[in-house]
Design a protein around this motif. Structure first.
Motif, PDB file in Angstrom:
ATOM      1  N   MET A  10      91.994  28.432  32.786  1.00  0.00           N
ATOM      2  CA  MET A  10      93.003  29.417  32.431  1.00  0.00           C
ATOM      3  C   MET A  10      92.456  30.501  31.502  1.00  0.00           C
ATOM      4  O   MET A  10      93.211  31.313  30.965  1.00  0.00           O
ATOM      5  CB  MET A  10      94.210  28.742  31.789  1.00  0.00           C
ATOM      6  CG  MET A  10      94.973  27.840  32.742  1.00  0.00           C
ATOM      7  SD  MET A  10      95.632  28.701  34.210  1.00  0.00           S
ATOM      8  CE  MET A  10      94.509  28.132  35.489  1.00  0.00           C
ATOM      9  N   THR A  31     100.835  38.742  32.972  1.00  0.00           N
ATOM     10  CA  THR A  31     100.739  37.309  33.268  1.00  0.00           C
ATOM     11  C   THR A  31      99.445  36.723  32.720  1.00  0.00           C
ATOM     12  O   THR A  31      99.446  35.627  32.147  1.00  0.00           O
ATOM     13  CB  THR A  31     100.814  37.067  34.783  1.00  0.00           C
ATOM     14  OG1 THR A  31     101.998  37.689  35.299  1.00  0.00           O
ATOM     15  CG2 THR A  31     100.872  35.579  35.092  1.00  0.00           C
ATOM     16  N   CYS A  32      98.342  37.442  32.864  1.00  0.00           N
ATOM     17  CA  CYS A  32      97.051  36.926  32.402  1.00  0.00           C
ATOM     18  C   CYS A  32      96.997  36.813  30.882  1.00  0.00           C
ATOM     19  O   CYS A  32      96.531  35.807  30.333  1.00  0.00           O
ATOM     20  CB  CYS A  32      95.912  37.827  32.895  1.00  0.00           C
ATOM     21  SG  CYS A  32      95.610  37.724  34.675  1.00  0.00           S
ATOM     22  N   ALA A  58     104.267  31.874  37.123  1.00  0.00           N
ATOM     23  CA  ALA A  58     103.041  32.653  36.977  1.00  0.00           C
ATOM     24  C   ALA A  58     102.389  32.881  38.336  1.00  0.00           C
ATOM     25  O   ALA A  58     101.885  33.978  38.618  1.00  0.00           O
ATOM     26  CB  ALA A  58     102.084  31.920  36.043  1.00  0.00           C
ATOM     27  N   MET A 117      99.236  34.006  29.827  1.00  0.00           N
ATOM     28  CA  MET A 117      98.726  32.707  30.267  1.00  0.00           C
ATOM     29  C   MET A 117      97.683  32.148  29.310  1.00  0.00           C
ATOM     30  O   MET A 117      97.745  30.993  28.883  1.00  0.00           O
ATOM     31  CB  MET A 117      98.135  32.841  31.674  1.00  0.00           C
ATOM     32  CG  MET A 117      97.499  31.566  32.219  1.00  0.00           C
ATOM     33  SD  MET A 117      98.694  30.232  32.450  1.00  0.00           S
ATOM     34  CE  MET A 117      99.650  30.860  33.817  1.00  0.00           C
ATOM     35  N   TRP A 152      97.725  28.582  26.822  1.00  0.00           N
ATOM     36  CA  TRP A 152      96.793  27.469  26.938  1.00  0.00           C
ATOM     37  C   TRP A 152      95.861  27.338  25.741  1.00  0.00           C
ATOM     38  O   TRP A 152      95.256  26.282  25.548  1.00  0.00           O
ATOM     39  CB  TRP A 152      95.986  27.590  28.229  1.00  0.00           C
ATOM     40  CG  TRP A 152      96.713  27.104  29.444  1.00  0.00           C
ATOM     41  CD1 TRP A 152      97.258  27.851  30.435  1.00  0.00           C
ATOM     42  CD2 TRP A 152      96.986  25.734  29.784  1.00  0.00           C
ATOM     43  NE1 TRP A 152      97.858  27.053  31.372  1.00  0.00           N
ATOM     44  CE2 TRP A 152      97.710  25.738  31.002  1.00  0.00           C
ATOM     45  CE3 TRP A 152      96.695  24.512  29.182  1.00  0.00           C
ATOM     46  CZ2 TRP A 152      98.138  24.569  31.622  1.00  0.00           C
ATOM     47  CZ3 TRP A 152      97.129  23.346  29.803  1.00  0.00           C
ATOM     48  CH2 TRP A 152      97.834  23.384  31.005  1.00  0.00           C
ATOM     49  N   ARG A 157     109.640  35.077  33.100  1.00  0.00           N
ATOM     50  CA  ARG A 157     108.807  33.881  32.999  1.00  0.00           C
ATOM     51  C   ARG A 157     109.308  32.966  31.894  1.00  0.00           C
ATOM     52  O   ARG A 157     109.271  31.737  32.025  1.00  0.00           O
ATOM     53  CB  ARG A 157     107.350  34.268  32.756  1.00  0.00           C
ATOM     54  CG  ARG A 157     106.673  34.872  34.001  1.00  0.00           C
ATOM     55  CD  ARG A 157     105.196  35.024  33.808  1.00  0.00           C
ATOM     56  NE  ARG A 157     104.581  33.740  33.542  1.00  0.00           N
ATOM     57  CZ  ARG A 157     103.543  33.567  32.731  1.00  0.00           C
ATOM     58  NH1 ARG A 157     103.008  34.577  32.109  1.00  0.00           N
ATOM     59  NH2 ARG A 157     103.037  32.356  32.557  1.00  0.00           N
ATOM     60  N   PHE A 191      97.143  29.502  39.176  1.00  0.00           N
ATOM     61  CA  PHE A 191      97.760  29.615  37.856  1.00  0.00           C
ATOM     62  C   PHE A 191      98.839  28.551  37.673  1.00  0.00           C
ATOM     63  O   PHE A 191      99.594  28.236  38.596  1.00  0.00           O
ATOM     64  CB  PHE A 191      98.407  30.992  37.694  1.00  0.00           C
ATOM     65  CG  PHE A 191      97.492  32.043  37.105  1.00  0.00           C
ATOM     66  CD1 PHE A 191      96.136  32.026  37.347  1.00  0.00           C
ATOM     67  CD2 PHE A 191      98.004  33.058  36.317  1.00  0.00           C
ATOM     68  CE1 PHE A 191      95.297  32.992  36.818  1.00  0.00           C
ATOM     69  CE2 PHE A 191      97.183  34.033  35.780  1.00  0.00           C
ATOM     70  CZ  PHE A 191      95.835  33.997  36.033  1.00  0.00           C
ATOM     71  N   ASP A 251     101.501  27.333  34.237  1.00  0.00           N
ATOM     72  CA  ASP A 251     101.882  27.379  32.826  1.00  0.00           C
ATOM     73  C   ASP A 251     101.918  25.973  32.232  1.00  0.00           C
ATOM     74  O   ASP A 251     102.304  25.016  32.916  1.00  0.00           O
ATOM     75  CB  ASP A 251     103.270  27.988  32.665  1.00  0.00           C
ATOM     76  CG  ASP A 251     103.266  29.502  32.745  1.00  0.00           C
ATOM     77  OD1 ASP A 251     102.374  30.111  32.145  1.00  0.00           O
ATOM     78  OD2 ASP A 251     104.159  30.069  33.404  1.00  0.00           O
TER      79      ASP A 251
END
Length: 457
Positions: free
Chosen positions: A34, A144-145, A99, A148, A152, A92, A210, A212
């Protein structure tokens, strides 16, 4: 993947940590995936913003577009790229859109963006396909990136976010040289089609993988309370103290600090996009040649990306706000430097200031991303940062279409002088940023009080 037991731990600030599940329990592989997958996806879509200056000249020649036409396309793209961040984050957060879905939609829209300008010179269609759909696609990938990797790596958010964010700049470097060396009205369609297929596949494959983590997830091998105590013992809280409470978006706006951040980002975001969009055309006007023009754009993109990671470390030492002010001063000085080097045809100085422009025009993004949770807390960070990042809606117009209009009236000299002056204004405005609810003399008191309470817990 297995269903693992977990427990929720609450620290003295009221932050919840969900501990007990490993990345393998959740998605069947290491969480390092991730970092690398978002990084690759960000590099794939970076050509939209950082490669346009090397593409637009060929399209103007082929389709008969004006400089203003080309950079209004870039401006509207920036508007939609920034506009999607807040709604995407909210969807989200509410588990309405996953994602994976956001990335797959982003892949399709990004590919359509390049397919459109590859096959039609109709300006209205270019705005619809490249600027609107391409902007939405790149915005979905970007939002999103960034979100993300932060989920993590909650204990290493700064370094990992800066690394992934950097891919959005230097990922365009190979394509800048390809466009400068090979793109012509005779072969542009094939090259741009290949670019569209590359984005479609790269983003789509990465996005398909991807996943989450659960909300409030925390790595099982890092004790959250010890992590908080260690941060305090290292003195980091003296420079970057935690938010006094968890602010909702409405509360953050009412403090006055989020609107001030927004104004600062409007200004410097416009200057940044101006430098990205017009450095190649200015280099050509200054008679440096296509290779030097591409090289200056490549240097800008590389330093823009790598600088985003460096400032995270610097802000831990100097303080987030202090580092932001310094970066904006550098960005302002670089505008005057590029202008001087171009007007005097000094190649060495031009490359030096291209370096400084690259650093100054990208390093502020992760600093704003870190300031938002520092000031307003983590619980609503996606929404709060989405509001701040929406400043690019306005800045994008100023750094593209409006800047092209300024150049047509005042020339590059007037445009670069204006960019340098308003960048200095943005730096001055950051001096008024203050953490909501905390006075300056309370910073040392906060650290002294926090240590025994954390130890006692």
């Amino acid at each position: 993947m297995t269903a693992a037991r977990y427990q929720e731990i609450v620290d003295d600030n009221g932050r919840v940590y969900r501990v007990g599940e490993t990345p393998h329990d959740i998605m069947g592989r290491s969480r390092s995936w991730m970092v690398w997958l978002p990084w690759i996806a960000m590099m794939a879509v970076s050509v939209f913003e950082y490669g346009w200056g090397a593409v637009e000249g060929t399209l103007e020649e082929k389709y008969g577009w004006t400089l203003s036409d080309a950079f209004w396309l870039a401006s509207v793209w920036a508007v939609f790229q920034a506009a999607v961040a807040f709604p995407a984050g909210r969807l989200r957060e509410k588990n309405i859109v996953s994602a994976k879905t956001a990335m797959l939609v982003g892949a399709v829209c990004s590919g359509i963006g390049y397919f459109t300008i590859s096959h039609s010179g109709n300006l209205a269609l270019a705005f619809a396909g490249y600027s609107v759909l391409g902007g939405i696609g790149a915005g979905l990938v970007y939002a999103t990136c960034i979100n993300m990797v932060g989920k993590w790596y909650p204990e290493k958010r700064g370094a990992r976010t800066g690394f992934v964010n950097g891919g959005f700049a230097y990922g365009a470097v190979p394509f800048i040289y390809v466009f400068a060396a090979f793109l012509t009205p005779a072969n542009y369609s094939v090259i741009l089609d290949v670019m569209g297929v590359y984005m479609l596949l790269a983003v789509g494959i990465c996005g398909f993988l991807f996943k989450d983590p659960p909300k409030s997830w925390w790595p099982n091998d890092v004790d959250p309370l010890n992590w908080v105590r260690d941060r305090k013992s290292r003195g980091g809280l003296a420079k970057n103290p935690p938010a006094v409470k968890q602010f909702s978006p409405g509360e953050a706006v009412r403090t006055g600090m989020l609107p001030l951040m927004w104004v600062c980002l409007v200004i410097i975001g416009g200057v940044s996009l101006f430098g990205i969009n017009f450095q190649v055309p200015f280099a050509k006007v200054s008679h440096f040649g296509a290779f030097v023009a591409a090289s200056s754009a490549g240097v800008l993109a590389v330093v823009n990306g790598t600088g985003r990671a460096v400032v995270g470390w610097a802000s831990d030492k100097l303080g987030r706000r202090q580092t932001l002010t310094l970066v904006l001063v550098i960005a302002a000085g670089a505008q005057f430097g590029v202008l001087y080097a171009g007007n005097t045809h000094n190649l060495v100085l031009f490359m030096v200031f291209a370096f400084l422009t690259g650093f100054g025009s990208g390093a502020f993004y992760p600093l704003f991303a870190a300031l938002v949770p520092d000031y307003f807390g983590e619980n609503n960070n996606a929404s709060n940062y989405g509001l701040v990042y929406s400043a690019k809606l306005v800045g994008g117009v100023g750094g593209g279409g409006l800047a092209a209009g300024v150049i047509s009236v005042w020339g590059y000299t007037g445009a670069y002088v204006l960019a340098g002056c308003i960048a200095l204004l943005s730096a001055v405005l950051t001096l008024f940023l203050r953490q909501p609810g905390r006075k300056r003399h309370q910073l040392a008191e906060t650290e002294l009080v926090a240590r025994p309470s954390a130890s006692a817990g």
